[in-house]
Enzyme design. Structure first.
Site, short mmCIF file in Angstrom:
data_model
loop_
_atom_site.label_atom_id
_atom_site.label_comp_id
_atom_site.label_asym_id
_atom_site.label_seq_id
_atom_site.Cartn_x
_atom_site.Cartn_y
_atom_site.Cartn_z
N ARG A 104 1.01 -1.04 0.13
CA ARG A 104 0.03 -0.40 0.33
C ARG A 104 0.95 0.99 -0.08
O ARG A 104 1.99 1.60 0.35
CB ARG A 104 -0.76 -0.18 1.02
CG ARG A 104 -2.32 0.89 1.43
CD ARG A 104 -2.94 0.75 2.75
NE ARG A 104 -3.73 2.28 3.15
CZ ARG A 104 -4.65 1.97 2.51
NH1 ARG A 104 -5.62 1.12 1.82
NH2 ARG A 104 -6.16 2.99 2.46
N HIS A 131 -6.54 1.59 -7.18
CA HIS A 131 -6.85 0.68 -5.95
C HIS A 131 -7.67 -0.92 -5.89
O HIS A 131 -9.15 -0.44 -6.26
CB HIS A 131 -8.10 1.41 -4.97
CG HIS A 131 -8.35 0.72 -3.13
ND1 HIS A 131 -7.58 -0.34 -3.22
CD2 HIS A 131 -8.93 0.82 -2.04
CE1 HIS A 131 -7.62 -0.17 -2.03
NE2 HIS A 131 -8.69 0.64 -1.90
N GLN A 134 -10.11 -2.98 -3.94
CA GLN A 134 -11.39 -1.98 -3.63
C GLN A 134 -12.27 -2.41 -4.68
O GLN A 134 -13.78 -2.97 -4.26
CB GLN A 134 -11.50 -1.06 -3.32
CG GLN A 134 -12.41 -0.23 -2.69
CD GLN A 134 -13.21 -0.31 -1.66
OE1 GLN A 134 -12.93 -0.55 -0.61
NE2 GLN A 134 -14.22 -1.00 -1.25
N ASP A 219 -15.91 8.81 -2.66
CA ASP A 219 -15.58 8.35 -2.19
C ASP A 219 -15.12 9.99 -1.52
O ASP A 219 -15.31 11.36 -1.59
CB ASP A 219 -13.79 7.95 -2.84
CG ASP A 219 -12.56 7.82 -2.25
OD1 ASP A 219 -13.08 7.20 -0.57
OD2 ASP A 219 -11.57 7.56 -2.53
N CYS A 259 -15.79 3.61 -0.46
CA CYS A 259 -15.34 2.79 -0.13
C CYS A 259 -14.46 2.86 1.41
O CYS A 259 -13.29 2.08 1.71
CB CYS A 259 -13.89 2.73 -0.72
SG CYS A 259 -13.35 4.62 -1.18
N ARG A 287 -14.08 -6.62 1.52
CA ARG A 287 -12.56 -6.67 1.30
C ARG A 287 -12.61 -8.09 1.60
O ARG A 287 -10.77 -9.03 1.28
CB ARG A 287 -11.87 -5.27 1.81
CG ARG A 287 -12.23 -4.23 1.45
CD ARG A 287 -12.06 -3.80 -0.12
NE ARG A 287 -10.13 -3.76 0.04
CZ ARG A 287 -9.57 -3.28 0.70
NH1 ARG A 287 -10.14 -1.74 1.32
NH2 ARG A 287 -8.37 -3.30 0.51
#
Length: 306
Positions: A104, A131, A134, A219, A259, A287
């Protein structure tokens, strides 16, 4: 046999992606029934975090443990990566000791350079560009609630950020139409738009984007590393708040996704996560299941051929 990496949704075929999310649903069912399933016994996942995390860390760490393996948390503070050891050197050494690596990070090039020097699968746990993990969870959530997303319309409201870029890749791979509503100057990266062709439309009015949409997603307006832009963004993005009234313009069976973490009162109205159209909690849980399916897909085959 060279390792399969998952740095972007484009690293898999559409068929592979669908099989991973269907497998995620099966693994979720096994967990809900309390069935012990440990195909990754004695396998170890290294997890490198340059950015802080709740869902990514929990889901990968718990997922590896539930699959019978282990996960090691590494921050740049604790490793030579933070002291200037070249990424390529780290990748060579780590991949000789681990069975997979999840990273990450900020620069997407960190991932591509690590993967180029790794003999085990490398997974993008988030970069400034993309991402993809996700999106696996989002696509699994849609499949569970509404069936196939193929041919449906999805609206992305807000910043053209890494999540938005991954939605563009998802539109290509899962074959849906995507409408993006964002302020001028905050569009997603042009190279992603170019790849998607007429599957993706960028508009300025959130209402135009959500009309008839089957899925609406958003988001935070300020991503990690952009904190100094917060005040400017709050003013500019104010008309892009997703509210119950905005969702009313979408299809009657619309789902709302976020998310997380969410800033209630900013990108969403205070009450939106409590709306029955919101599936954000299922999405967060997925997830775990989608990534377990991904880990099984990437790590397990390597041992059949070893």
């Amino acid at each position: 046999m060279s390792a399969r990496h998952f740095l972007s949704l484009m690293d898999c075929t559409p068929e592979e992606l669908v099989s991973v999310i269907r497998r995620g649903i099966e693994l979720k069912d096994l967990r809900n029934r309390g069935v012990l399933f440990e195909p990754l016994k004695n396998r170890v996942l290294g997890m490198i975090f340059e950015k802080s995390s709740t869902r990514t860390r929990l889901s990968f760490e718990a997922g590896m443990i539930q699959l019978g393996g282990q996960a090691i948390f590494l921050s740049p503070r604790d490793t030579q990566l933070g002291r200037g050891e070249p990424i390529s050197d780290c990748a060579i050494v780590m991949s000789r000791m681990l069975d997979a690596v999840m990273i990450r990070t900020f620069a997407h090039s960190t991932l591509t350079e690590f993967a180029a020097n790794s003999r085990v699968p490398v997974i993008n746990g988030l970069s400034d560009d993309l991402h993809p993990c996700q999106l696996l969870a989002d696509m699994q959530t849609f499949l569970e609630h509404r069936g196939s997303i193929q041919g449906k319309t999805v609206a992305w409201i807000g910043d053209g950020n890494n999540m938005c870029n991954s939605y563009i890749e998802a539109a290509i791979q899962f074959d849906f139409q995507l409408r993006i509503a964002c302020p001028e100057g905050y569009e997603p990266d042009a190279r992603f738009l170019a790849q998607a062709g007429d599957r993706v439309t960028v508009v300025r009015d959130p209402r135009e984007a959500v009309i008839g949409a089957h899925l609406v997603s958003t988001d935070v307006w300020t991503s990690m590393g952009q904190e100094d832009e917060t005040a400017k963004r709050l003013a500019l993005f104010a008309p892009f708040q997703v509210t119950r009234a905005l969702l009313d313009l979408a299809a009657p069976d619309v789902l709302f996704m976020h998310c997380l973490p969410a800033h209630r009162g900013e990108e969403i109205s205070l009450d939106l996560l409590d709306d029955q159209r919101s599936v954000a909690w299922d999405q967060a849980e997925n997830r775990l299941h989608a990534q377990k399916a991904l880990l099984e897909f990437l790590v397990e085959p390597a041992y059949h051929h070893a």
